[in-house]
Design an enzyme around this catalytic site. Structure first.
Site, PDB file in Angstrom:
ATOM      1  N   GLU A 193      11.120  -9.754   9.541  1.00 54.82           N
ATOM      2  CA  GLU A 193       9.769  -9.200   9.410  1.00 54.82           C
ATOM      3  C   GLU A 193       9.024 -10.108   8.454  1.00 54.82           C
ATOM      4  O   GLU A 193       9.411 -10.265   7.284  1.00 54.82           O
ATOM      5  CB  GLU A 193       9.810  -7.766   8.869  1.00 54.82           C
ATOM      6  N   HIS A 243      11.618   4.019   4.137  1.00 55.21           N
ATOM      7  CA  HIS A 243      12.357   3.249   3.124  1.00 55.21           C
ATOM      8  C   HIS A 243      13.047   4.247   2.206  1.00 55.21           C
ATOM      9  O   HIS A 243      12.374   4.987   1.485  1.00 55.21           O
ATOM     10  CB  HIS A 243      11.355   2.383   2.346  1.00 55.21           C
ATOM     11  N   THR A 282       5.001  -1.069  -4.854  1.00 52.09           N
ATOM     12  CA  THR A 282       5.471  -1.194  -3.477  1.00 52.09           C
ATOM     13  C   THR A 282       6.298  -2.469  -3.415  1.00 52.09           C
ATOM     14  O   THR A 282       6.370  -3.205  -4.402  1.00 52.09           O
ATOM     15  CB  THR A 282       4.288  -1.240  -2.483  1.00 52.09           C
ATOM     16  N   THR A 283       6.937  -2.730  -2.262  1.00 50.63           N
ATOM     17  CA  THR A 283       7.727  -3.953  -2.128  1.00 50.63           C
ATOM     18  C   THR A 283       6.810  -5.140  -2.396  1.00 50.63           C
ATOM     19  O   THR A 283       5.778  -5.286  -1.758  1.00 50.63           O
ATOM     20  CB  THR A 283       8.309  -4.035  -0.690  1.00 50.63           C
ATOM     21  N   GLU A 303      14.145   0.821   6.199  1.00 53.80           N
ATOM     22  CA  GLU A 303      14.009  -0.249   5.204  1.00 53.80           C
ATOM     23  C   GLU A 303      15.002   0.054   4.096  1.00 53.80           C
ATOM     24  O   GLU A 303      15.084   1.189   3.613  1.00 53.80           O
ATOM     25  CB  GLU A 303      12.602  -0.257   4.617  1.00 53.80           C
ATOM     26  N   ASN A 306       5.086   3.606   9.290  1.00 57.76           N
ATOM     27  CA  ASN A 306       5.862   3.873   8.067  1.00 57.76           C
ATOM     28  C   ASN A 306       5.334   5.162   7.425  1.00 57.76           C
ATOM     29  O   ASN A 306       4.155   5.251   7.066  1.00 57.76           O
ATOM     30  CB  ASN A 306       5.722   2.669   7.122  1.00 57.76           C
ATOM     31  N   HIS A 313       3.158  -5.280   5.964  1.00 52.82           N
ATOM     32  CA  HIS A 313       2.780  -5.119   4.563  1.00 52.82           C
ATOM     33  C   HIS A 313       1.302  -5.434   4.352  1.00 52.82           C
ATOM     34  O   HIS A 313       0.852  -6.536   4.625  1.00 52.82           O
ATOM     35  CB  HIS A 313       3.617  -5.968   3.595  1.00 52.82           C
ATOM     36  N   ARG A 372       4.184  16.674  -6.133  1.00 49.57           N
ATOM     37  CA  ARG A 372       4.368  18.057  -6.591  1.00 49.57           C
ATOM     38  C   ARG A 372       5.813  18.534  -6.458  1.00 49.57           C
ATOM     39  O   ARG A 372       6.082  19.704  -6.675  1.00 49.57           O
ATOM     40  CB  ARG A 372       3.455  18.988  -5.776  1.00 49.57           C
ATOM     41  N   ASP A 399       6.478   6.713   4.655  1.00 50.80           N
ATOM     42  CA  ASP A 399       6.850   6.888   3.236  1.00 50.80           C
ATOM     43  C   ASP A 399       5.789   7.630   2.423  1.00 50.80           C
ATOM     44  O   ASP A 399       6.109   8.467   1.577  1.00 50.80           O
ATOM     45  CB  ASP A 399       7.054   5.535   2.542  1.00 50.80           C
ATOM     46  N   HIS A 400       4.525   7.270   2.661  1.00 53.10           N
ATOM     47  CA  HIS A 400       3.500   7.800   1.754  1.00 53.10           C
ATOM     48  C   HIS A 400       3.092   9.242   2.058  1.00 53.10           C
ATOM     49  O   HIS A 400       2.412   9.872   1.253  1.00 53.10           O
ATOM     50  CB  HIS A 400       2.317   6.842   1.648  1.00 53.10           C
ATOM     51  N   ARG A 434      11.951   7.887  -4.757  1.00 55.23           N
ATOM     52  CA  ARG A 434      10.603   8.275  -5.208  1.00 55.23           C
ATOM     53  C   ARG A 434       9.758   8.899  -4.100  1.00 55.23           C
ATOM     54  O   ARG A 434       8.804   9.597  -4.369  1.00 55.23           O
ATOM     55  CB  ARG A 434       9.863   7.087  -5.815  1.00 55.23           C
ATOM     56  N   ARG A 492      14.567   4.578  -0.962  1.00 52.08           N
ATOM     57  CA  ARG A 492      14.697   3.780  -2.189  1.00 52.08           C
ATOM     58  C   ARG A 492      15.785   4.366  -3.068  1.00 52.08           C
ATOM     59  O   ARG A 492      16.058   5.567  -3.025  1.00 52.08           O
ATOM     60  CB  ARG A 492      13.368   3.769  -2.949  1.00 52.08           C
TER      61      ARG A 492
HETATM   62  N1  PXP Z   1       7.134  -3.564   5.930  1.00 49.47           N
HETATM   63  C1  PXP Z   1       7.941  -3.526   4.841  1.00 49.47           C
HETATM   64  C2  PXP Z   1       9.200  -4.305   4.870  1.00 49.47           C
HETATM   65  C3  PXP Z   1       7.603  -2.748   3.716  1.00 49.47           C
HETATM   66  O1  PXP Z   1       8.421  -2.736   2.645  1.00 49.47           O
HETATM   67  C4  PXP Z   1       6.424  -1.971   3.749  1.00 49.47           C
HETATM   68  C5  PXP Z   1       6.084  -1.090   2.609  1.00 49.47           C
HETATM   69  O2  PXP Z   1       6.996  -0.046   2.531  1.00 49.47           O
HETATM   70  C6  PXP Z   1       5.637  -2.022   4.917  1.00 49.47           C
HETATM   71  C7  PXP Z   1       5.992  -2.845   5.970  1.00 49.47           C
HETATM   72  C8  PXP Z   1       4.396  -1.225   5.046  1.00 49.47           C
HETATM   73  O3  PXP Z   1       3.442  -1.691   4.154  1.00 49.47           O
HETATM   74  P1  PXP Z   1       2.061  -0.935   4.013  1.00 49.47           P
HETATM   75  O4  PXP Z   1       2.360   0.409   3.463  1.00 49.47           O
HETATM   76  O5  PXP Z   1       1.288  -1.808   3.087  1.00 49.47           O
HETATM   77  O6  PXP Z   1       1.470  -0.846   5.395  1.00 49.47           O
END
Ligand code: PXP
Length: 242
Positions: free
Chosen positions: A151, A43, A100-101, A70, A7, A191, A18, A9-10, A49, A45
């Protein structure tokens, strides 16, 4: 052995801190694939974000492994998924204030909306998964709603601190995993999974995929994305051999 969904996202979270162009989550997806990621997860959103619409378009172009989106049940997002057609969509709950979720999707409580979205996504050729708490009622509802996969939310396990709590949350995952397999569902997990807690979950037979984000991106800051993905893949491999 379960595949690794990375994932990204981060990576986008750091960019958005920034509102600039780096680090690019699309580059992260390239690096993760070069390191052997089996799936790239993002994801989109409603509040944009981290991942932006531009990222989604580019990811669809450049991801050669499985692309997992996601998404919430929000109609705008459903429309984007139907246009982009990722290989897989994982339906998640989404609250504006959350970091987070937080919990799993209440498939039972929102059964008719979930079923409708699952049908539309499936008709477009997308494999649909629901992100649920490891509870028998949610597993059954996901199957009844037409999902091909679930999941299982590993957050309760990831947050457990005492040996007793760790054992009981693992048992909860084991039961839900078996229930879901018996219901004919493909089972993913995710997660809160980290380099320190992945092994006991990865040692359970039956998971097809783990989606891991924050821990991999955190390690990537120090060792690079390629190395971070290689190390997580090695742990999953080692656990499966035990
Ligand atoms: N699975 C789902 C459905 C999620 O929403 C997330 C967080 O975006 C993750 C996995 C990944 O979680 P983590 O960033 O804690 O590894």
């Amino acid at each position: 052995m379960a595949g690794l969904g990375v994932n990204i996202d981060h990576v986008a979270t750091v960019r958005q801190a920034r509102r600039t162009v780096e680090p690019d989550p699309v580059w992260a997806a390239v690096e993760a694939q070069l390191a052997g990621a089996d799936c790239i997860t993002f994801h989109l959103r409603q509040d944009r974000r981290h991942i932006l619409d531009r990222d989604v378009r580019l990811l669809k172009e450049i991801v050669q492994v499985k692309l997992n989106m996601e998404m919430s049940l929000n109609e705008e997002i459903v429309g984007i998924a139907l246009e982009v057609k990722p290989d897989q969509a994982t339906i998640v709950p989404e609250n504006r204030q959350e970091i987070t979720t937080e919990g799993g999707l209440d498939v039972r409580g929102q059964f008719s909306r979930v079923s409708e979205v699952v049908r539309r996504l499936s008709d477009a050729g997308i494999v649909v998964s629901a992100f649920i708490d490891p509870e028998p009622a949610q597993v059954a509802a996901s199957r009844d709603a037409g999902c091909q996969a679930v999941e299982l939310h590993t957050g309760r396990y990831a947050n457990a601190t005492s040996p007793k709590e760790i054992a009981s949350t693992l048992e909860e995952l084991r039961i839900a995993l078996n229930d879901a397999l018996q219901a004919g569902l493909v089972v993913h997990g995710g997660h809160g999974l980290t380099y320190r807690n992945i092994m006991p979950v990865a040692a359970m037979e039956g998971f097809s995929e783990f989606n891991i984000g924050h821990s991999i991106v955190s390690r990537a800051v120090f060792v690079g994305m390629r190395q971070a993905v290689i190390e997580m893949k090695q742990l999953i491999e080692q656990a499966a051999k035990k």
